[in-house]
Design a protein around this motif. Sequence first.
Motif, PDB file in Angstrom:
ATOM      1  N   GLU A  21      13.972 -14.789 -81.354  1.00 54.55           N
ATOM      2  CA  GLU A  21      14.324 -15.973 -80.548  1.00 54.55           C
ATOM      3  C   GLU A  21      13.286 -17.070 -80.711  1.00 54.55           C
ATOM      4  OE1 GLU A  21      14.970 -15.306 -76.439  1.00 54.55           O
ATOM      5  OE2 GLU A  21      17.042 -14.665 -76.735  1.00 54.55           O
ATOM      6  N   ARG A  22      12.015 -16.647 -80.702  1.00 52.14           N
ATOM      7  CA  ARG A  22      10.948 -17.654 -80.854  1.00 52.14           C
ATOM      8  C   ARG A  22      11.072 -18.357 -82.188  1.00 52.14           C
ATOM      9  NH1 ARG A  22       7.454 -14.282 -77.712  1.00 52.14           N
ATOM     10  NH2 ARG A  22       7.025 -12.994 -79.515  1.00 52.14           N
ATOM     11  N   ASP A  73      13.955 -20.655 -82.157  1.00 58.34           N
ATOM     12  CA  ASP A  73      13.667 -21.829 -81.341  1.00 58.34           C
ATOM     13  C   ASP A  73      12.746 -22.800 -82.058  1.00 58.34           C
ATOM     14  OD1 ASP A  73      15.219 -20.801 -79.426  1.00 58.34           O
ATOM     15  OD2 ASP A  73      13.606 -20.165 -78.090  1.00 58.34           O
ATOM     16  N   SER A 130      17.068 -24.534 -76.918  1.00 62.01           N
ATOM     17  CA  SER A 130      16.035 -23.827 -77.655  1.00 62.01           C
ATOM     18  C   SER A 130      14.661 -24.368 -77.312  1.00 62.01           C
ATOM     19  CB  SER A 130      16.285 -23.970 -79.136  1.00 62.01           C
ATOM     20  OG  SER A 130      16.279 -25.332 -79.478  1.00 62.01           O
ATOM     21  N   ARG A 186      13.557 -23.007 -74.061  1.00 64.14           N
ATOM     22  CA  ARG A 186      13.067 -21.646 -74.161  1.00 64.14           C
ATOM     23  C   ARG A 186      11.690 -21.626 -74.809  1.00 64.14           C
ATOM     24  NH1 ARG A 186      16.735 -18.257 -77.641  1.00 64.14           N
ATOM     25  NH2 ARG A 186      18.283 -18.909 -76.166  1.00 64.14           N
ATOM     26  N   GLN A 187      11.554 -22.492 -75.823  1.00 64.78           N
ATOM     27  CA  GLN A 187      10.275 -22.549 -76.515  1.00 64.78           C
ATOM     28  C   GLN A 187       9.178 -22.960 -75.536  1.00 64.78           C
ATOM     29  OE1 GLN A 187      10.075 -25.511 -79.439  1.00 64.78           O
ATOM     30  NE2 GLN A 187       8.234 -24.726 -80.384  1.00 64.78           N
ATOM     31  N   GLU A 226       8.081 -20.115 -73.635  1.00 67.52           N
ATOM     32  CA  GLU A 226       7.288 -19.160 -74.393  1.00 67.52           C
ATOM     33  C   GLU A 226       5.899 -19.707 -74.695  1.00 67.52           C
ATOM     34  OE1 GLU A 226       8.156 -16.233 -74.895  1.00 67.52           O
ATOM     35  OE2 GLU A 226      10.246 -16.339 -74.342  1.00 67.52           O
ATOM     36  N   GLN A 227       5.867 -21.006 -74.979  1.00 64.69           N
ATOM     37  CA  GLN A 227       4.611 -21.552 -75.471  1.00 64.69           C
ATOM     38  C   GLN A 227       3.633 -21.927 -74.365  1.00 64.69           C
ATOM     39  OE1 GLN A 227       5.809 -24.620 -78.095  1.00 64.69           O
ATOM     40  NE2 GLN A 227       6.249 -23.208 -79.756  1.00 64.69           N
ATOM     41  N   ARG A 276       3.477 -14.890 -68.637  1.00 67.01           N
ATOM     42  CA  ARG A 276       2.663 -14.957 -69.847  1.00 67.01           C
ATOM     43  C   ARG A 276       1.289 -14.326 -69.645  1.00 67.01           C
ATOM     44  NH1 ARG A 276       1.495 -18.837 -73.053  1.00 67.01           N
ATOM     45  NH2 ARG A 276       0.269 -19.809 -71.441  1.00 67.01           N
TER      46      ARG A 276
END
Length: 837
Positions: free
Chosen positions: A637-638, A641, A756, A759-760, A763-764, A816
């Motif tokens: 996914e990452r 994205d 995307s 979502r990124q 994550e980031q 995270r």
Amino acid sequence: MAHAEDSPALDNAIATATEKKHKPRERRAATAGPPGLHDGANAPASAKAGPVLPWMRVPITIRPGSGVAVGSVLGLDPRLAEALKTGFHFTELFPVQAAVWQHSAGGLSTAHDLCVAAPTGSGKTLAYALPLVNALAVEDGWVGRMGPDWGGGREGGGKTLAYALPLVNALAVEAAGPPHGRAPGRRLLRGLVVLPTRDLAAQVHAVLQPLCAAVGLRAALAAARTTEAAEAAELVGAGTHAASGHAASGHAASGPGLGPGSGAAAGAGGGGGGGCGADVAVATPGRLMAHLGGTPGFTLRHLRFLVVDETDRLLRQSYQEWLPGVLSQIGPQHAQHGAGHSTEPLGGGGSSGGRGAGGGLEGGGEEEGAGAHFGAAWPQASAGTALPFSRPRAVKIIVSATLTRDPAKLQRLLLHQPRFVATAQRTAMGGGGGAAGATAGGPEGRYSLPRSLAEFRLLVSAARKPLALLALLCGECVGQSTIVFTSSVDMTHKLYLMLRAVEGLGDKVVEYSSHVPPRERAAGLDRFRAGGASVLVASDAMTRGMDVEHVAHVINYDAPVYAKTYVHRAGRTARAGKSGRVITLLRDEDMRHFKAMIRKADNNFVREMKLPPEQVEGFRPALQGALQQLEALLAAERAADVGLAQQQGLVEANQRARQQAADRQQQDRAKQAAVAEEAAKQQQQQDRAKEQPAAAEGAEGAEEGEQAGAKGGQEPAAPAGRPGKRARGAGAEAAEEDGPGTSGRAVAADASAGRSGKRQAREQGPAPNAAAGQRSEEEAAEGSAGGAAGKPGRRNASGSEEGGGGGGRGGSGAARQLPEPVQAGGDQGKAKKRRAT
Ligand SMILES: Nc1ncnc2c1ncn2[C@@H]1O[C@H](COP(=O)(O)OP(=O)(O)OP(=O)(O)O)[C@@H](O)[C@H]1O
């Protein structure tokens, strides 16, 4: 990669939960007196509830088991009775429905506004929907034409008044002309129900629509499920209010054969007419404001009912704008509490206190049976009934399982002689009691839980949470519908992916959060509703109001921070009198806060649960496989994205470069033209000067003047730019879905970056917009009163639900920080962290 297996033995982590003795206060409360027999008038206001408005101190108590058979509900339009029986398969009104019916006189009374606090799943939707639709049907002059049989009551049940009242009412309506002076066939919006989210609005619309159709009314949905234009057409008609609509209206269908029992025919007529607007609208605040501002002909001036469902949420800061907008539209009578514009009560006995009609419900006499009980109560309830000799005011019904008691918030609703209808005390676990449920802590208690709900807490270390969850889903809960709540969209997604990877469970799992696009989310919910999926992993977007009939278990994977959140999450099960269980996974460090929170809500029903270690251990291999797959899925996914974001970035960079080149060319061309023009002018002037030296000076002056004028014309004062309609809509919609903290800016950023990118961002790292998005789920909303600064307020710090704090999030940031993909500490850890900082 190690996940669950590197922690202390399961024996210690899961099964060492010890039965702890209840504190004396808890034991005392648990053995308190008989259920639900508190007289609201005598009930003292809770000492710790803080300032309470006087009318809230004397609630009208709803007794468990005080439902009424549909056939015995006096004043109920027979077509609605038929719709309830055949369409909904309901044979009786639940206690809260009977109480609201009674104290609104079947919707006919304009004497009081009603505030309804009843447990989750007790049937509050129908409690307001029924009187609303019934009253509009009466207003359309229907019931008066039906003769004395319409009441359907039995001997001695007060039928005379039952038919006389609406008969007189209907005649008065006719004498006064069409309601609100509307043209035949034209529909005016007379009922408005406001809800915080689009899925919730759709759910309520699905209840209202068949009721409306049964009596020839139309209900429209304005909740961003379709385009604004399509909604506008539903709300005000497709450009015309032509006579075609007449056939669909109740008036037109009043010919022969439309007596009791002909609901189907009336319904077909009522539902089928197009292009003539709606009588009732179910709306989210964002779309409501959009239509008020941008749909010609959409007005609330004729409103007879304003229902605010999930009131406490809709009164939060993030929703501040809609209420003044709506109140100012409803009419001047709402700016003042006086009865100047409201109609006079029949018999002049309209009591402003809660007890005026409340005694009727209490004193009905068991031996008379439900119908007679209701009938006996009716005359008192109808004492406040208004007749439409003048234009009736709009009645407000505000509803929640966790109704706020904050006087400042309630006063913003400008309630008119309000009555507080609340359920009686809950004193025993799992004691049946039908759908009534009861407030925890007496009628003056704040939070309502169903009586049929069993509550458990399971002590488990952070590392063992996935394993414990798996053991529950594949053990105790297997095959039964279960909702798993997490504290963030991020954790929801990760848990969903993990559970999808578990053999035998995978295709039975769906995800529900604001991360999932609305269409997919609705489809997933439908699948869960239909039984195609048995596990719904959800963020707090699912917490409030969502009604899925057969949910047997709720698992709080991340413990809620706020009691309100706990109540609403737990309330997704044990609905409509059915049994259900809520299990909260608690880490050691969660326990103290959880207990304090539960105690504060006067809830002493949460029991300790133990899982046999060997049973839990048996799921370890399945978990390991799933966690490995999860890692791979997240990595994919990452990558996707990042690829998409890069693509998006490249496209945008290209567009920018092309635009800059075009701008430069245009500027060059403009410069060249100006130079040429100037040269030509100078040439002309020189020519004229040679011919007419005297006239040349005047001409120059004139030219200068023109040029100056032209310049002035070219540079008008910049208009105070209003945000584009779409931008406003997007922001508002997102706010509806996501609650506070989701600014239009954040939405715009998300929209441009696409899903995307969103979502990124999660994550980031917690970029500002991502953080705003994170606060967007219901749980963030629970702590929104203190503003977006994210600082826990004083009350919040002590676990209060109403307190400040922009967070309460176990959002991406919290996730995270943890080494394991599905080991979020949850809200409490985050809240503690905030407190520590
Ligand atoms: N009279 C009735 N007879 C049988 N079932 C009913 C009746 N009224 C409502 N129900 C059912 O009870 C369930 C709960 O109703 P509803 O969604 O209105 O509850 P609620 O009190 O609004 O809950 P929440 O506080 O969670 O929003 C629904 O599935 C509904 O169909």
